[in-house]
Design a protein around this motif. Structure first.
Motif, PDB file in Angstrom:
ATOM      1  N   PHE A 262       1.194  -1.306  -0.552  1.00  0.00           N
ATOM      2  CA  PHE A 262      -0.039  -0.212  -0.051  1.00  0.00           C
ATOM      3  C   PHE A 262       1.103   1.407  -0.309  1.00  0.00           C
ATOM      4  CE2 PHE A 262      -2.728   3.466   1.921  1.00  0.00           C
ATOM      5  CZ  PHE A 262      -4.084   2.959   1.452  1.00  0.00           C
ATOM      6  N   ASN A 263       2.252   0.895   0.765  1.00  0.00           N
ATOM      7  CA  ASN A 263       2.909   2.463   1.148  1.00  0.00           C
ATOM      8  C   ASN A 263       3.648   2.486  -0.265  1.00  0.00           C
ATOM      9  OD1 ASN A 263       2.038   3.051   3.438  1.00  0.00           O
ATOM     10  ND2 ASN A 263       3.929   2.023   4.345  1.00  0.00           N
ATOM     11  N   HIS A 264       3.856   1.298  -0.880  1.00  0.00           N
ATOM     12  CA  HIS A 264       4.836   1.893  -2.091  1.00  0.00           C
ATOM     13  C   HIS A 264       3.588   2.288  -3.791  1.00  0.00           C
ATOM     14  CE1 HIS A 264       7.934  -0.186  -0.620  1.00  0.00           C
ATOM     15  NE2 HIS A 264       8.835  -0.242  -1.676  1.00  0.00           N
ATOM     16  N   ASP A 303      16.471   1.181  -6.042  1.00  0.00           N
ATOM     17  CA  ASP A 303      15.833   0.902  -4.829  1.00  0.00           C
ATOM     18  C   ASP A 303      13.977   0.316  -5.147  1.00  0.00           C
ATOM     19  OD1 ASP A 303      18.439   1.182  -3.417  1.00  0.00           O
ATOM     20  OD2 ASP A 303      17.680   3.672  -3.070  1.00  0.00           O
ATOM     21  N   TRP A 304      13.546   1.525  -5.702  1.00  0.00           N
ATOM     22  CA  TRP A 304      11.980   1.456  -5.223  1.00  0.00           C
ATOM     23  C   TRP A 304      11.401  -0.138  -5.875  1.00  0.00           C
ATOM     24  CZ3 TRP A 304       8.307   0.303  -9.081  1.00  0.00           C
ATOM     25  CH2 TRP A 304       6.969   0.266  -8.389  1.00  0.00           C
ATOM     26  N   HIS A 305      11.923  -0.388  -7.060  1.00  0.00           N
ATOM     27  CA  HIS A 305      11.506  -1.982  -8.067  1.00  0.00           C
ATOM     28  C   HIS A 305      12.697  -2.707  -7.287  1.00  0.00           C
ATOM     29  CE1 HIS A 305      10.694  -0.719 -11.909  1.00  0.00           C
ATOM     30  NE2 HIS A 305      11.115   0.557 -11.353  1.00  0.00           N
ATOM     31  N   ARG A 306      14.174  -2.549  -6.230  1.00  0.00           N
ATOM     32  CA  ARG A 306      13.964  -3.686  -5.676  1.00  0.00           C
ATOM     33  C   ARG A 306      13.454  -4.092  -4.585  1.00  0.00           C
ATOM     34  NH1 ARG A 306      18.086  -1.855  -3.725  1.00  0.00           N
ATOM     35  NH2 ARG A 306      19.649  -1.349  -5.655  1.00  0.00           N
ATOM     36  N   GLU A 307      12.743  -3.169  -3.762  1.00  0.00           N
ATOM     37  CA  GLU A 307      12.241  -3.204  -2.889  1.00  0.00           C
ATOM     38  C   GLU A 307      10.402  -4.396  -3.214  1.00  0.00           C
ATOM     39  OE1 GLU A 307      11.254   0.186  -1.172  1.00  0.00           O
ATOM     40  OE2 GLU A 307      13.497   0.446  -0.454  1.00  0.00           O
ATOM     41  N   ILE A 314       0.345 -10.341  -6.939  1.00  0.00           N
ATOM     42  CA  ILE A 314      -0.578  -9.764  -6.826  1.00  0.00           C
ATOM     43  C   ILE A 314      -0.792  -8.580  -6.185  1.00  0.00           C
ATOM     44  CG2 ILE A 314      -1.033 -10.092  -4.506  1.00  0.00           C
ATOM     45  CD1 ILE A 314      -3.645 -10.033  -5.001  1.00  0.00           C
ATOM     46  N   LEU A 315       0.227  -7.430  -5.327  1.00  0.00           N
ATOM     47  CA  LEU A 315       1.070  -6.333  -5.434  1.00  0.00           C
ATOM     48  C   LEU A 315       1.832  -6.198  -6.056  1.00  0.00           C
ATOM     49  CD1 LEU A 315       1.102  -6.687  -1.363  1.00  0.00           C
ATOM     50  CD2 LEU A 315      -0.752  -5.327  -3.226  1.00  0.00           C
ATOM     51  N   GLN A 316       2.770  -6.782  -7.305  1.00  0.00           N
ATOM     52  CA  GLN A 316       3.497  -6.634  -8.163  1.00  0.00           C
ATOM     53  C   GLN A 316       3.253  -6.023  -9.384  1.00  0.00           C
ATOM     54  OE1 GLN A 316       7.326  -8.782  -9.194  1.00  0.00           O
ATOM     55  NE2 GLN A 316       7.500  -9.371  -6.680  1.00  0.00           N
ATOM     56  N   ALA A 317       1.934  -6.986  -9.845  1.00  0.00           N
ATOM     57  CA  ALA A 317       1.372  -6.630 -10.976  1.00  0.00           C
ATOM     58  C   ALA A 317       0.809  -4.733 -11.085  1.00  0.00           C
ATOM     59  CB  ALA A 317       0.269  -7.360 -11.541  1.00  0.00           C
TER      60      ALA A 317
END
Length: 457
Positions: A262-264, A303-307, A314-317
């Motif tokens: 949610f934070n991302h 960094d964002w992509h790594r996290e 389901i969240l990555q998509a």
């Protein structure tokens, strides 16, 4: 001409002893906002004196108290709604972590006693059906009908707000879920109406915040913020919310991956600041190379992509497709202000005319690595993003000079994959697919020597 007398009067008109026109929603009930019902079999009973205003008084008592009159307590068995809870927790709650499973269950079990609970139960089922299940194309119309019926029932049971009303967090989420379902049914104006209602409820709730309720209110605020930003970018609607000064306060009751995801997502939409909206929707004369390159650096944050890569699929998509979509929109801003060059070397930045082609290859690799259903459960919003990406890529292929053979074939393969991917979703049929079909035909005419192009049609 003598007006024909109705053969049968509705129940409220009978009780008020006034003339009824016998229609499904009679004129008298429509005029004062009563629920127009017809008893299946008239019951003979002794005549009893009753004031005409008593039915209206009952309606007003019902509206102010929140209790549900017996005439509309014809709900399905609670098991119907309870069966949606596992899908709600798996598919809806990670993207909308506000109303817990226990709260949803409690609302379902009290829907016969409270109009607000009944309204929430119906929209809870509708939004879960909208986001939580991927149906074959031939079943899409049935699913849309079910969502429409559930949404209608939710609206019928909504209690109007009064001077002394004190809405709760579930009232706010009822409005937001109504917005989400309305967008899924392509009722865009209705969706915008209920989004603004949810935002209004945010401010009403803010006055009664305490340390315990603050984290949920913050998550509700950020969710409204993200929906409003998406609506602005996709449907050109104005915004009124500004970002909060910080992410939601840590809530130990949330699963760690839900809170991180949610934070991302918040971080994604915080990149859509007022300047971004102004450039995309209004005057772009102030766009500079420095602004484009700064926005590109933000969108390509390693960094964002790594996290994000450590989160469930389901969240990555949603997160990664959203970021590709924002990169595409940023490229469009640069293109409209003639800030792009024809350079297409591997190290070219977003300022290259061919940037969307490299983006399409990255997106293709990502989509091939995750199950299709993982994308499908995100509903019409993610399809809107994929449509915009595919539309931009076809424009680039159409208007760039012909590249060497192997490079052109690679481009066609990427477009062919995206075409087959997005057209496989039932909901995509509502997103102007004819626009892409026409462009596919133009690509076929431009590259007649490439046999694979025939598969685009």
């Amino acid at each position: 001409m003598t007006q024909q007398r109705a053969s049968r009067a509705c129940d409220p008109c009978k009780r008020r002893k006034i003339r009824c026109n016998g229609q499904k929603k009679c004129q008298q009930c429509t005029h004062i906002g009563l629920r127009c019902t017809y008893a299946p079999h008239p019951v003979q009973r002794a005549r009893k004196e009753r004031r005409r205003g008593s039915v209206i008084a009952e309606c007003r008592t019902w509206s102010s108290s929140g209790s549900v009159p017996s005439s509309i307590q014809s709900h399905p068995n609670p098991a119907f709604f309870l069966d949606f809870l596992p899908s709600y927790i798996e598919y809806v709650y990670p993207l909308s972590p506000v109303v817990t499973e226990a709260e949803a269950r409690d609302m379902i079990l009290h829907m016969n006693d409270c109009r607000d609970a009944a309204s929430f139960a119906y929209i809870f089922a509708a939004v879960t059906l909208n986001l939580g299940r991927s149906d074959p194309l031939q079943q899409e119309s049935t699913k849309r009908d079910q969502i429409s019926i559930l949404l209608t029932r939710s609206l019928e049971h909504r209690r109007p707000f009064h001077l002394d009303s004190k809405p709760g967090i579930t009232d706010l989420m009822t409005s937001l879920f109504t917005q989400m379902c309305s967008i899924g049914l392509r009722r865009l104006d209705l969706g915008f109406l209920y989004l603004r209602e949810a935002i209004s409820l945010l401010y009403m709730l803010q006055a009664d915040l305490d340390d315990e309720s603050a984290p949920r209110w913050q998550r509700a605020y950020w969710e409204c913020f993200m929906h409003e930003r998406f609506t602005a970018l996709t449907y050109q609607r104005p915004t009124c919310l500004t970002p909060l000064s910080r992410l939601p306060v840590h809530d130990p009751s949330l699963p760690e991956h839900v809170e991180d995801g949610f934070n991302h997502n918040i971080m994604n939409f915080c990149l859509v600041d007022q300047e971004f909206l102004h450039f995309l929707m209004g005057d772009r004369s102030g766009v500079t190379v420095d602004w484009i390159e700064k926005k590109q650096q933000q969108l390509e944050d390693t960094d964002w992509h790594r996290e994000v890569s450590r989160l469930p699929e389901i969240l990555q998509a949603d997160l990664i497709i959203t970021r590709h979509w924002l990169r595409t929109l940023t490229w469009q801003i640069a293109l409209s202000n003639t800030l792009l060059s024809s350079a297409s070397s591997p190290g070219s930045s977003l300022l290259s005319l061919s940037f969307p082609l490299r983006l399409s290859n990255q997106l293709r690799q990502f989509l091939r690595a995750i199950p299709r259903d993982i994308v499908a459960i995100h509903g019409s919003g993610i399809l809107e993003k994929l449509f915009e990406i595919a539309n931009t890529i076809t424009d680039v292929v159409l208007h760039l000079h012909c590249a060497p053979g192997n490079e052109t074939i690679q481009r066609i393969h990427d477009i062919l994959f995206l075409k087959n991917f997005v057209f496989s979703f039932a909901g995509f049929q509502a997103l102007r697919p004819a626009v892409l079909t026409q462009k596919f035909e133009q690509i076929r005419l431009k590259y007649p020597e490439i046999k694979e192009i025939e598969l685009l049609l």
